[in-house]
Design a protein around this motif. Sequence first.
Motif, mmCIF file in Angstrom:
data_model
loop_
_atom_site.group_PDB
_atom_site.id
_atom_site.type_symbol
_atom_site.label_atom_id
_atom_site.label_comp_id
_atom_site.label_asym_id
_atom_site.label_seq_id
_atom_site.Cartn_x
_atom_site.Cartn_y
_atom_site.Cartn_z
ATOM 1 N N GLY A 174 0.798 -1.214 0.000
ATOM 2 C CA GLY A 174 0.000 0.000 0.000
ATOM 3 C C GLY A 174 0.831 1.265 0.000
ATOM 4 O O GLY A 174 0.355 2.328 -0.403
ATOM 5 N N ASP A 175 2.095 1.180 0.447
ATOM 6 C CA ASP A 175 2.979 2.344 0.457
ATOM 7 C C ASP A 175 3.570 2.563 -0.932
ATOM 8 O O ASP A 175 3.496 1.704 -1.812
ATOM 9 C CB ASP A 175 4.118 2.149 1.465
ATOM 10 N N ASP A 176 4.194 3.733 -1.110
ATOM 11 C CA ASP A 176 4.893 4.003 -2.358
ATOM 12 C C ASP A 176 6.055 3.022 -2.517
ATOM 13 O O ASP A 176 6.693 2.634 -1.534
ATOM 14 C CB ASP A 176 5.423 5.435 -2.369
ATOM 15 N N LEU A 177 6.332 2.651 -3.754
ATOM 16 C CA LEU A 177 7.379 1.671 -4.016
ATOM 17 C C LEU A 177 8.691 2.338 -4.380
ATOM 18 O O LEU A 177 8.717 3.380 -5.045
ATOM 19 C CB LEU A 177 6.951 0.740 -5.156
ATOM 20 N N ASP A 178 9.782 1.725 -3.956
ATOM 21 C CA ASP A 178 11.109 2.180 -4.334
ATOM 22 C C ASP A 178 11.278 2.004 -5.839
ATOM 23 O O ASP A 178 10.832 1.013 -6.415
ATOM 24 C CB ASP A 178 12.154 1.356 -3.582
ATOM 25 N N SER A 179 11.934 2.955 -6.486
ATOM 26 C CA SER A 179 12.118 2.898 -7.937
ATOM 27 C C SER A 179 12.903 1.663 -8.365
ATOM 28 O O SER A 179 12.796 1.201 -9.506
ATOM 29 C CB SER A 179 12.828 4.158 -8.432
ATOM 30 N N GLU A 180 13.687 1.100 -7.438
ATOM 31 C CA GLU A 180 14.452 -0.109 -7.730
ATOM 32 C C GLU A 180 13.522 -1.272 -8.070
ATOM 33 O O GLU A 180 13.884 -2.151 -8.847
ATOM 34 C CB GLU A 180 15.322 -0.469 -6.526
ATOM 35 N N LEU A 181 12.302 -1.243 -7.507
ATOM 36 C CA LEU A 181 11.340 -2.314 -7.760
ATOM 37 C C LEU A 181 10.527 -2.082 -9.029
ATOM 38 O O LEU A 181 10.049 -3.042 -9.643
ATOM 39 C CB LEU A 181 10.393 -2.462 -6.568
ATOM 40 N N THR A 182 10.368 -0.820 -9.412
ATOM 41 C CA THR A 182 9.451 -0.499 -10.511
ATOM 42 C C THR A 182 10.125 -0.004 -11.783
ATOM 43 O O THR A 182 9.455 0.169 -12.805
ATOM 44 C CB THR A 182 8.438 0.560 -10.055
ATOM 45 N N ASP A 183 11.399 0.258 -11.755
ATOM 46 C CA ASP A 183 12.103 0.788 -12.927
ATOM 47 C C ASP A 183 13.285 -0.103 -13.272
ATOM 48 O O ASP A 183 14.368 0.045 -12.710
ATOM 49 C CB ASP A 183 12.581 2.216 -12.655
ATOM 50 N N PRO A 184 13.097 -1.029 -14.191
ATOM 51 C CA PRO A 184 11.858 -1.305 -14.920
ATOM 52 C C PRO A 184 10.902 -2.165 -14.086
ATOM 53 O O PRO A 184 11.300 -2.713 -13.057
ATOM 54 C CB PRO A 184 12.360 -2.079 -16.139
ATOM 55 N N LEU A 185 9.655 -2.267 -14.573
ATOM 56 C CA LEU A 185 8.698 -3.132 -13.906
ATOM 57 C C LEU A 185 9.158 -4.587 -13.999
ATOM 58 O O LEU A 185 9.803 -4.972 -14.983
ATOM 59 C CB LEU A 185 7.312 -2.982 -14.547
#
Length: 244
Positions: A174-185
């Motif tokens: 539910g919290d904001d995700l670290d960019s390490e997890l989402t970039d790239p997806l």
Amino acid sequence: MDSVTVVSDGEEVETLVRIGSYGEPVRLVQDSAEEILLLWAIQQPTLSKQNAFVCQSSLKLELETCGHRLMISQSPSSMSTPGVTGAVMWDSGIILGKFLEHAVDSGRLVLQGKKVVELGAGCGLVGCVAAFLGAEVFLTDLPDRLRLLKKNIETNVIESGVRGSATVRELIWGDDLDSELTDPLPDYVFGSDVIYSEGAVTDLLETLKKLCGIHTTVILAGELRNGVYCWAHGSETVASGLSQ
């Protein structure tokens, strides 16, 4: 998402779809009633014993997988704390790990070089297996669960020189995700027995929405238990009292 039409005796029977990176076609359930019936059919008749593959009273659990001997440390005493379930192994983690190993061996799944995020990693077995199979794995869990998780990753992955990699990260659903997890997806999101209370489902869905793109495959494993069983259906959370 590609579709495959199944034809029998010249008549269209049903349409299967291929979702994400997992190549095998699957049939989509259309409504919650059909999903309940499917779950019931899979579970009946049930002769299996819950947690038959694990020994939750043991401080260590030895497993053979992908040509490696895993030594998973557990903390049975932590289970006395309400809400703490990730300090020991559960059968669903064993099953998901073996599924990944078999799917890769049979050529149905490719994890080499793929980005994987594991939710509710607990003791880290599934993430270890994915790393053995060549994936770049991010194992996530709540802040107070990371010490045991890091210990298991250091023992079984970092010191073993596996094909892939394993990195432990804090993640509160539910919290904001670290960019390490989402970039790239990620290419894959894995989770085993991640839901133990109804209240966690909404936050889990929120996190999955942030993690998933059109090429992300989500594989969740869970054991059907007595009482209320929750799952995601479309954008809604459906709860139904199912008894074995």
